[in-house]
Write a protein that holds these residues in place. Structure first.
Motif, PDB file in Angstrom:
ATOM      1  N   MET A  48      -9.211   9.472  -5.919  1.00 41.51           N
ATOM      2  CA  MET A  48      -8.938   8.794  -4.597  1.00 41.51           C
ATOM      3  C   MET A  48      -9.205   7.323  -4.517  1.00 41.51           C
ATOM      4  O   MET A  48      -8.978   6.573  -3.295  1.00 41.51           O
ATOM      5  CB  MET A  48      -9.981   9.467  -3.642  1.00 41.51           C
ATOM      6  N   LEU A  49      -9.270   7.018  -5.829  1.00 35.11           N
ATOM      7  CA  LEU A  49      -9.547   5.297  -5.822  1.00 35.11           C
ATOM      8  C   LEU A  49      -8.279   4.586  -5.267  1.00 35.11           C
ATOM      9  O   LEU A  49      -8.485   3.438  -4.934  1.00 35.11           O
ATOM     10  CB  LEU A  49      -9.962   4.871  -7.118  1.00 35.11           C
ATOM     11  N   THR A  50      -7.155   5.077  -5.621  1.00 35.98           N
ATOM     12  CA  THR A  50      -5.949   4.622  -5.060  1.00 35.98           C
ATOM     13  C   THR A  50      -5.917   4.034  -3.710  1.00 35.98           C
ATOM     14  O   THR A  50      -5.779   3.160  -3.169  1.00 35.98           O
ATOM     15  CB  THR A  50      -4.403   5.215  -5.420  1.00 35.98           C
ATOM     16  N   LEU A  51      -6.158   4.886  -2.782  1.00 38.69           N
ATOM     17  CA  LEU A  51      -6.412   5.328  -1.588  1.00 38.69           C
ATOM     18  C   LEU A  51      -7.315   4.130  -0.996  1.00 38.69           C
ATOM     19  O   LEU A  51      -7.076   3.377  -0.086  1.00 38.69           O
ATOM     20  CB  LEU A  51      -6.390   6.696  -0.940  1.00 38.69           C
ATOM     21  N   GLY A  65      -6.829   0.459   1.024  1.00 39.80           N
ATOM     22  CA  GLY A  65      -7.747   0.117   2.291  1.00 39.80           C
ATOM     23  C   GLY A  65      -8.636  -1.126   2.010  1.00 39.80           C
ATOM     24  O   GLY A  65      -8.866  -1.885   3.117  1.00 39.80           O
ATOM     25  N   LEU A  66      -9.145  -1.276   0.955  1.00 43.47           N
ATOM     26  CA  LEU A  66      -9.706  -2.757   0.696  1.00 43.47           C
ATOM     27  C   LEU A  66      -8.806  -3.828   0.779  1.00 43.47           C
ATOM     28  O   LEU A  66      -8.871  -4.585   1.390  1.00 43.47           O
ATOM     29  CB  LEU A  66     -10.496  -2.454  -0.675  1.00 43.47           C
ATOM     30  N   VAL A  67      -7.733  -3.736   0.038  1.00 45.44           N
ATOM     31  CA  VAL A  67      -6.684  -4.733   0.349  1.00 45.44           C
ATOM     32  C   VAL A  67      -6.211  -5.068   1.465  1.00 45.44           C
ATOM     33  O   VAL A  67      -6.034  -6.090   2.057  1.00 45.44           O
ATOM     34  CB  VAL A  67      -5.421  -4.220  -0.680  1.00 45.44           C
ATOM     35  N   ALA A  68      -6.232  -4.077   2.374  1.00 44.18           N
ATOM     36  CA  ALA A  68      -5.545  -4.012   3.902  1.00 44.18           C
ATOM     37  C   ALA A  68      -6.596  -4.860   4.586  1.00 44.18           C
ATOM     38  O   ALA A  68      -6.332  -5.984   5.349  1.00 44.18           O
ATOM     39  CB  ALA A  68      -5.448  -2.850   4.451  1.00 44.18           C
ATOM     40  N   LYS A  69      -7.900  -4.722   4.404  1.00 44.98           N
ATOM     41  CA  LYS A  69      -8.983  -5.436   4.863  1.00 44.98           C
ATOM     42  C   LYS A  69      -9.134  -6.716   4.440  1.00 44.98           C
ATOM     43  O   LYS A  69      -9.442  -7.737   5.073  1.00 44.98           O
ATOM     44  CB  LYS A  69     -10.008  -4.720   5.111  1.00 44.98           C
ATOM     45  N   TYR A  70      -9.232  -6.920   3.024  1.00 41.69           N
ATOM     46  CA  TYR A  70      -9.343  -8.064   2.432  1.00 41.69           C
ATOM     47  C   TYR A  70      -8.310  -8.524   1.466  1.00 41.69           C
ATOM     48  O   TYR A  70      -8.219  -8.255   0.133  1.00 41.69           O
ATOM     49  CB  TYR A  70     -10.774  -8.069   1.627  1.00 41.69           C
ATOM     50  N   VAL A 119      -4.133   2.068 -10.475  1.00 39.63           N
ATOM     51  CA  VAL A 119      -4.558   1.093  -9.366  1.00 39.63           C
ATOM     52  C   VAL A 119      -4.172  -0.265  -9.389  1.00 39.63           C
ATOM     53  O   VAL A 119      -3.857  -0.838  -8.393  1.00 39.63           O
ATOM     54  CB  VAL A 119      -6.197   1.377  -9.293  1.00 39.63           C
ATOM     55  N   LEU A 120      -4.086  -0.871 -10.624  1.00 38.81           N
ATOM     56  CA  LEU A 120      -3.893  -2.217 -10.847  1.00 38.81           C
ATOM     57  C   LEU A 120      -2.450  -2.414 -10.466  1.00 38.81           C
ATOM     58  O   LEU A 120      -1.826  -3.226  -9.777  1.00 38.81           O
ATOM     59  CB  LEU A 120      -3.896  -2.613 -12.188  1.00 38.81           C
TER      60      LEU A 120
END
Length: 787
Positions: A710-713, A717-722, A748-749
């Motif tokens: 679930m790290l991809t999801l 979300g982390l990239v969307a916020k920051y 992920v990368l």
């Protein structure tokens, strides 16, 4: 010779003569024949047209006859005109012959009368000599009495019996003029006058040689009386009245002689020596010289130094006193057409123009220049001087013109601004030196009535600039604008030096940090920020006072004190944050390590919160809006440094239990910090679209996640916020988890590389301030290959 021979001989002559008279006749005839043949060939080219040949011939015959008749009439009229002209020439020749004959007779008669004219000329010379002799004999008694009258007149002049002296002088001049006129021979009726010999005329003038000296002596006494008219008017105006009467007599004599000379033509008397005297014009010149002498009589001991204002005041009182004397006393001693008060006003104005022109060229201090400008622009035209109602009746102040030229006025204003600028620069330098000395004090800065830190610097600068603007406004808006502009330039220079002083203050504090000499370093930084807020308010107030025309009048680049203020505030805030980081650094070293996780002690976090709380308490001594700015920067710095410690990978989780504990401790720290900041920060609206404190719970959730798939999801979300988070930051977070496989890491990368969104408007990057430490490379021997 036969007719045939004659004809044969004539033909060549006619043929040769024809081209000389009509050189183009043959060519014209040839062209005419060619045109006729062309026309005939065109008309009669068809057989049916030959039937009308007779009609064509008849029409052409009529046309030829008409042309010939017109030519004959034209030639006939021309010949008639030529005949009439010849007849006029014959008549004119006959008339010229008659005139020439009459002129010849007149010349003969004139030559016959020449001898008679010579005899008459001799008789005329005898008559003139007889008249001159008669005039000389009849005027001998007058000539003998001239010396006694001259002596008597001199005594009258010396005793200032001016009217009697002038009457005797007029009598002597009349005798001299009459004798010279009679000796010229113009006194006999019917004579045109002859030139008197130079020797005789010189003899007569020798008898009257004392008259010229009398005129000079009388004039000298006369102008002495006119020059002292103000003093005489207060004591005994009789001599002044006598002087005016004499001036009017002389003016009337000058005018009468000029009119007589202009109306009599060649039979007029020659103007006597020294005429016209123009004593009325000289009267006003002496009056102006007297005014100038009155100016010089005012003590010039006060024209330099602080007494210049006193000198101008003395001039004012002296001028107004003299004008009152002229208006109430002297004006009644002269004819109305003299307009003596108006003339005295003009004389005073011209003398003041000259005097102030000299004063303007001196090296004056700012106070002296202000005294001159204020006197010229306000006092001189006020109701206390030239704007007095009694003087306005005599002359409008606009008629006098400006007391000093516009160019001179601008030069004075520029000198004033330059002098004030020098003084302001010196005071600002001293104030900055006092400020730097205050920073070294071993006590807390002073506070105002609202509890905000401050020093003496803004008070000194603000009062000085506002006072200079107020004083300059007493002169003119233009000078006020120039003074404000100058003050803004000097404030910009001061703020640049102030910012450099802050930098040096910070370097000195870091250098002496081990000795801990300056306990109140942070306090004076905060006081400097409050000082800048006060100076900003003062600067905005000064800029609002500038008139709308001031920007177009100044060719230099407009001053930027607000920009300099902003740079100084940013530098001071940066130094405050550096000090905060320096105090937080010992406690940050103990966070996010394995010992910190194992022991579970929250003492480090509480000590860190204590430092933040102490700083927040000090920030409350700073004026808004910089207080809110410091509070926001404090939160931002705390979060950035916390995440920076996390990025150092001091702790790498070995199992799910450690990930849970790490996430729990991070969430607990975030809660401590959030509670601290919520209790201390004054909420005055959102200052940023990103809340830095929200980042720590997000990172804790990222580490707490149990399912690595679930790290991809989670990263999305982390990239969307920051959106400023980089793959290096995400890679470190994956390393801290300690359970991410190579495939999941690559997925992920790759996702992060493909979905890098642009930074939204108003977003303040947070991860851009956090550098990921470069991983240490494994040691390899030079001969071996690295895996």
């Amino acid at each position: 010779m036969s007719d045939g021979d004659k004809n044969g001989g004539d033909k060549p002559e006619d043929a040769a003569a024809l081209p000389e008279v009509w050189p183009e006749a043959e060519r014209a005839e040839s062209l005419a024949r060619g045109a006729a043949l062309k026309w005939a060939s065109g008309v009669f080219c068809r057989p049916e047209h030959l039937e009308r040949l007779g009609q064509y011939r008849k029409r052409e015959s009529q046309r030829t006859s008409s042309i010939q008749s017109r030519l004959k009439s034209v030639v006939q009229s021309y010949l008639e005109g030529v005949g009439w002209g010849l007849e006029q020439l014959r008549e004119a020749r006959e008339e010229l012959k008659e005139v020439s004959h009459a002129l010849g007779k007149a010349g003969v008669e004139s030559s016959r009368n020449a001898e008679g004219v010579k005899a008459l000329e001799m008789m005329r010379e005898v008559s003139v000599n007889h008249c001159q002799l008669l005039a000389a004999v009849s005027n001998l008694p007058r000539l003998y009495s001239v010396q006694s009258m001259v002596s008597e007149t001199e005594r009258l002049v010396e005793s200032r019996r001016l009217l009697e002296a002038h009457a005797r002088l007029m009598e002597l001049e009349c005798w001299q003029d009459d004798i010279l006129w009679q000796l010229h021979g113009a006194g006999a009726p019917g004579t045109a006058g002859t030139a008197l010999s130079a020797q005789d005329e010189e003899l007569v003038r020798n008898y009257f040689s004392g008259v010229g000296k009398l005129v000079e002596a009388l004039g000298k006494e006369l102008w002495a009386v006119v020059g002292s008219g103000l003093a005489l008017a207060r004591q005994n105006p009789t001599p002044f009245v006598s002087a005016v009467r004499i001036v009017e007599r002389e003016e009337a004599l000058d005018q009468a002689m000029l009119e007589e000379r202009g109306g009599a033509g060649g039979h007029s008397r020659p103007l006597p020596s020294g005429r016209p005297r123009c004593w009325r014009e000289r009267f006003f010149q002496v009056l102006e010289e007297a005014v100038s002498a009155r100016f010089r009589s005012v003590s010039y001991l006060h024209t330099r130094g602080p007494g210049l204002a006193g000198h101008l005041s003395a001039l004012q009182h002296g001028i107004m006193g003299d004008l009152a004397t002229v208006r109430h006393l002297l004006d009644h001693c002269v004819p109305p057409h003299y307009n003596l008060t108006r003339a005295y006003l003009r004389a005073c104005h011209r003398c003041l123009q000259s005097h102030l022109g000299q004063v303007s060229g001196w090296e004056l201090e700012s106070g002296e220049i202000f005294a001159v400008l204020n006197w010229v622009l306000h006092i001189y035209n006020s109701s206390d001087m030239m704007g007095h109602p009694d003087l306005m009746v005599e002359m409008e102040s606009e008629e006098l013109g400006p007391l000093i030229s516009q160019e001179c006025l601008e030069q004075l204003q520029n000198k004033y601004v330059h002098s004030v600028r020098k003084s302001v620069s010196e005071w600002m330098h001293k104030a900055l030196e006092v400020e730097l000395t205050d920073w070294q004090r071993d006590q807390e800065p002073d506070t105002d009535h609202e509890g905000f830190y401050l020093t003496s610097l803004p008070t000194i600068i603000t009062q000085m600039l506002e006072e200079n603007a107020r004083v300059a406004l007493m002169v003119s808006e233009s000078l006020r604008d120039q003074t404000i502009q100058m003050g803004l330039y000097e404030m910009e220079n001061l703020l640049n030096r102030f910012r450099e002083a802050l930098v040096d203050f910070g370097k000195e504090h870091r250098r002496d940090q081990s000795t801990n000499q300056n306990k109140f370093y942070l306090h004076y930084l905060l006081a400097s920020i409050s000082n800048c807020i006060i100076l900003k308010t003062s600067t905005e107030s000064l800029q609002q006072q500038l008139s709308s025309r001031s920007a177009s009048r100044f060719s230099r680049t407009p001053p930027g004190p607000l920009a300099a203020l902003d740079r100084a505030v940013r530098r001071a805030c940066r130094l405050v944050m550096d000090q905060l980081l320096l105090e937080l650094q010992p406690f940050l070293q103990g966070l996010l390590s394995r010992s910190w996780l194992v022991q579970g002690d929250v003492t480090v976090t509480l000590k860190l919160c204590g430092v933040l709380e102490r700083h927040f308490e000090l920030y409350s001594r700073v004026r808004p809006p910089c207080r809110q700015r410091l509070q926001e920067e404090c939160q931002w710095l705390t979060v950035v440094e916390y995440v920076r410690v996390l990025m150092q990978k001091r702790l790498v989780c070995r199992n799910a239990e450690e990930r849970r504990q790490l996430a729990q401790r991070m969430a607990l720290d975030a809660q401590h910090l959030r509670d601290l900041f919520q209790g201390l920060v004054e909420v005055e609206g959102s200052v940023s679209e990103v809340n830095p404190m929200a980042l720590l719970p997000v990172l804790a959730d990222f580490i707490r996640l149990k399912d690595p798939s679930m790290l991809t999801l989670e990263v999305s979300g982390l990239v969307a916020k920051y959106p400023d988070i980089s793959d290096e930051h995400v890679s470190v977070l994956l390393d801290v988890r300690g359970d991410v496989s190579r495939d999941v890491r690559g997925t992920v990368l790759d996702l992060l590389e493909q979905s890098t969104p642009p930074l939204p408007a108003g977003y303040r990057p947070i991860f851009s301030d956090i550098l990921v430490p470069t991983p240490s490379m494994p040691f390899c021997l030079p001969t071996a290959k690295c895996a």
